[in-house]
Design an enzyme around this catalytic site. Structure first.
Site, PDB file in Angstrom:
ATOM      1  N   GLU A 126       0.810  -1.221   0.000  1.00  0.00           N
ATOM      2  CA  GLU A 126       0.000   0.000   0.000  1.00  0.00           C
ATOM      3  C   GLU A 126       0.846   1.276   0.000  1.00  0.00           C
ATOM      4  O   GLU A 126       0.320   2.376  -0.176  1.00  0.00           O
ATOM      5  CB  GLU A 126      -0.938   0.001   1.214  1.00  0.00           C
ATOM      6  CG  GLU A 126      -2.051  -1.032   1.141  1.00  0.00           C
ATOM      7  CD  GLU A 126      -1.604  -2.471   1.382  1.00  0.00           C
ATOM      8  OE1 GLU A 126      -2.204  -3.373   0.776  1.00  0.00           O
ATOM      9  OE2 GLU A 126      -0.651  -2.694   2.162  1.00  0.00           O
TER      10      GLU A 126
ATOM     11  N   HIS B 275       4.820 -14.869  -2.980  1.00  0.00           N
ATOM     12  CA  HIS B 275       4.262 -13.585  -2.566  1.00  0.00           C
ATOM     13  C   HIS B 275       5.348 -12.529  -2.368  1.00  0.00           C
ATOM     14  O   HIS B 275       5.206 -11.384  -2.807  1.00  0.00           O
ATOM     15  CB  HIS B 275       3.463 -13.790  -1.270  1.00  0.00           C
ATOM     16  CG  HIS B 275       2.736 -12.582  -0.817  1.00  0.00           C
ATOM     17  ND1 HIS B 275       3.140 -11.830   0.259  1.00  0.00           N
ATOM     18  CD2 HIS B 275       1.615 -11.984  -1.303  1.00  0.00           C
ATOM     19  CE1 HIS B 275       2.304 -10.826   0.425  1.00  0.00           C
ATOM     20  NE2 HIS B 275       1.374 -10.891  -0.505  1.00  0.00           N
TER      21      HIS B 275
END
Length: 157
Positions: free
Chosen positions: A59, A89
């Site tokens: 983010e 990931h």
């Protein structure tokens, strides 16, 4: 002899944004502490520092873009910790965060500093957050100060 342009490490009168991921907060809080230490030791006033917390490293680029768009900051310091796990990931997050931060910096002509630890283990992250390998939050803040001053010097050159 070439003209050499350098900038100092005084944070006085400059405005800094810090964006810190809450994920792996036992690491990122140390990075934030290091960044704040570097800024205040270099003359930044508390009122010239804004700390924004985001859920995770992924983010950070969007938050950095919004922060840059305000035009209120001389530099933005991005702090987080991405630690390799058992899946892919890690690779995706690291790649996109680094690209995103670079894009914000280039798009806005603003120092947006990459203080994201990308480590193979928790131990490596701890080492880089204030133990054996120094504090990368502190180092990133010093680089932000220098780049903010360099942007000023280059604007006057």
């Amino acid at each position: 002899m070439p003209q050499i342009i350098e900038a100092g490490l005084s944070a006085q009168g400059k405005k800094f944004g810090i964006i810190a991921a809450r994920f792996n907060d036992f690491i990122t809080e140390r990075l934030v502490g290091g960044a704040l230490d570097a800024l205040t030791r270099s003359g930044a006033a508390d009122g010239d520092i804004t700390l924004l917390k985001v859920p995770g490293a992924f983010e950070i680029p969007l938050a950095a873009k919004k922060m840059a768009m305000t035009g209120k900051f001389d530099a933005i310091i991005c702090l987080g910790a991405v630690i390799r796990g058992a899946t892919n990931h890690y690779d995706y997050v690291c790649a996109e965060v680094s690209k995103g931060i670079a894009c914000v910096s280039l798009d806005h002509g603003l120092p947006v500093m990459f203080g994201i630890l990308t480590t193979e283990s928790i131990e490596q992250a701890i080492e880089r957050a204030g133990t054996k390998a120094g504090n990368k939050g502190f180092d990133t803040a010093l680089a932000a100060i220098e780049m903010a001053n360099l942007m000023t010097v280059m604007g006057e050159a």
